[in-house]
Design a protein around this motif. Structure first.
Motif, mmCIF file in Angstrom:
data_model
loop_
_atom_site.group_PDB
_atom_site.id
_atom_site.type_symbol
_atom_site.label_atom_id
_atom_site.label_comp_id
_atom_site.label_asym_id
_atom_site.label_seq_id
_atom_site.Cartn_x
_atom_site.Cartn_y
_atom_site.Cartn_z
ATOM 1 N N CYS A 108 26.739 8.365 4.387
ATOM 2 C CA CYS A 108 27.639 7.516 3.599
ATOM 3 C C CYS A 108 29.068 7.711 4.101
ATOM 4 O O CYS A 108 29.694 8.748 3.812
ATOM 5 N N PRO A 109 29.624 6.750 4.848
ATOM 6 C CA PRO A 109 30.962 6.919 5.407
ATOM 7 C C PRO A 109 32.053 6.986 4.346
ATOM 8 O O PRO A 109 33.169 7.426 4.625
ATOM 9 N N GLY A 110 31.746 6.586 3.118
ATOM 10 C CA GLY A 110 32.711 6.677 2.040
ATOM 11 C C GLY A 110 32.634 7.975 1.259
ATOM 12 O O GLY A 110 33.440 8.194 0.349
ATOM 13 N N PHE A 111 31.664 8.831 1.617
ATOM 14 C CA PHE A 111 31.612 10.133 0.936
ATOM 15 C C PHE A 111 32.548 11.075 1.675
ATOM 16 O O PHE A 111 32.169 11.793 2.590
ATOM 17 N N ASP A 112 33.800 11.050 1.235
ATOM 18 C CA ASP A 112 34.856 11.829 1.873
ATOM 19 C C ASP A 112 35.323 12.928 0.927
ATOM 20 O O ASP A 112 34.638 13.259 -0.050
ATOM 21 N N ASP A 113 36.489 13.493 1.183
ATOM 22 C CA ASP A 113 36.989 14.588 0.352
ATOM 23 C C ASP A 113 37.238 14.133 -1.082
ATOM 24 O O ASP A 113 37.063 14.915 -2.031
ATOM 25 N N ALA A 114 37.655 12.878 -1.270
ATOM 26 C CA ALA A 114 37.866 12.369 -2.623
ATOM 27 C C ALA A 114 36.545 12.280 -3.389
ATOM 28 O O ALA A 114 36.478 12.607 -4.583
ATOM 29 N N ALA A 115 35.489 11.835 -2.714
ATOM 30 C CA ALA A 115 34.177 11.795 -3.342
ATOM 31 C C ALA A 115 33.693 13.212 -3.646
ATOM 32 O O ALA A 115 33.078 13.465 -4.696
ATOM 33 N N MET A 116 33.972 14.149 -2.736
ATOM 34 C CA MET A 116 33.578 15.533 -2.972
ATOM 35 C C MET A 116 34.322 16.131 -4.161
ATOM 36 O O MET A 116 33.776 16.960 -4.887
ATOM 37 N N GLN A 117 35.581 15.707 -4.357
ATOM 38 C CA GLN A 117 36.310 16.155 -5.538
ATOM 39 C C GLN A 117 35.541 15.778 -6.805
ATOM 40 O O GLN A 117 35.377 16.598 -7.723
ATOM 41 N N CYS A 118 35.040 14.545 -6.849
ATOM 42 C CA CYS A 118 34.273 14.085 -8.002
ATOM 43 C C CYS A 118 32.974 14.875 -8.152
ATOM 44 O O CYS A 118 32.607 15.284 -9.269
#
Length: 275
Positions: A108-118
């Motif tokens: 998932c190219p949108g699973f970045d650090d912001a997604a990891m924060q969630c």
């Protein structure tokens, strides 16, 4: 629809090895084990919103009928979702109060650090050792060292692992992070500290680990390498196409199994693993 909820292999309700679409969630009421399968199915406009709506309504029904129900496999891999959409998913899981044994979020190219924060906040605020996931598949995403540290902080500070969520066994988190953008020296620090153990997927490899080990991190079978990329992650629209979940080859390539572990071999959750 955008959502398949199916009875897992070896379903506790006696359905055997058949994969049955449970639709309204009433075919597996003795066991309450379901799989959510949405790989490559929720990238189009409006698809994610429909998926989340269906997921929440069906999980509410499931939990009302069986308070001990759980998701054995939640697969939303290889979709172009945003961090905000991933946050919606974790919020639904927390709202319903259902345990997930295996998260498949790879590719998932949108699973970045912001997604990891969630996700890290979901781990830290909503889960405990007996409800934390046994497996987390995050290879081929857009994580950097910041995202890795967010995950590790949640794992260490909340003492979620070893988890006891799988058949009473005490197991570290089975984690896949290959092909992200994490500084390997940052990962190595956790290995040297004994918090992460390098784990090679070979036949007969033992998931149980010694005291202090919280994560079994899958590494390259031959070299033991951490397989991280360098530089910043690309924008989601510039990311390469998804790989085949079994081989790591481009989608559509012939499956040959993964490393020394045959396709379909079992992981932490006791169920068959592709990626």
């Amino acid at each position: 629809g955008f959502l398949d909820l199916v009875a897992p292999l070896a379903c506790p309700c006696g359905l055997g090895r058949a994969r049955l679409n449970v639709g309204g969630l009433d075919l597996c009421d003795k066991g309450g084990f379901v799989e959510v399968r949405a790989r490559r199915r929720v990238s189009e406009p409006g698809a994610w919103e429909a998926f989340i709506e269906q997921l929440q309504s069906r999980l509410v029904i499931l939990k009302d009928s069986n308070p001990n129900a759980l998701i054995s496999d939640l697969d939303v891999s290889q979709n172009k979702c945003t961090p905000e959409q991933f946050e919606q998913l974790f919020n639904v899981l927390a709202l319903v109060g259902i345990k997930v044994q295996r998260f498949r979020l790879f590719g998932c190219p949108g699973f970045d650090d912001a997604a990891m924060q969630c996700f890290s906040e979901h781990l830290a605020n909503d889960l405990a050792s007996d409800t934390s996931p046994a497996e987390l598949h995050l290879s081929d995403c857009a994580l950097t060292s910041d995202g890795f540290n967010l995950l590790m902080n949640a794992i260490e500070e909340k003492e979620l692992y070893p988890t006891t969520s799988v058949r009473g066994r005490s197991l570290p988190l089975y984690l896949r992070l290959e092909n992200n953008y994490i500084d390997e020296a940052v990962i190595q620090e956790k290995i040297d500290a004994g918090i992460i153990r390098k784990f090679k997927k070979t036949q007969g490899a033992q998931q149980e680990a010694g005291p202090g080990v919280k994560v079994n991190l899958v590494v390259q079978r031959d070299s033991g390498g951490l397989a991280q990329k360098t530089g910043p992650p690309p924008a989601p629209e510039d990311a390469p196409p998804p790989k085949d979940g079994m081989t790591g080859a481009p989608a559509g390539a012939k499956a040959k199994g993964l490393g020394g572990q045959k396709a379909g071999q079992r992981g932490n959750s006791g169920q068959k693993v592709a990626q």
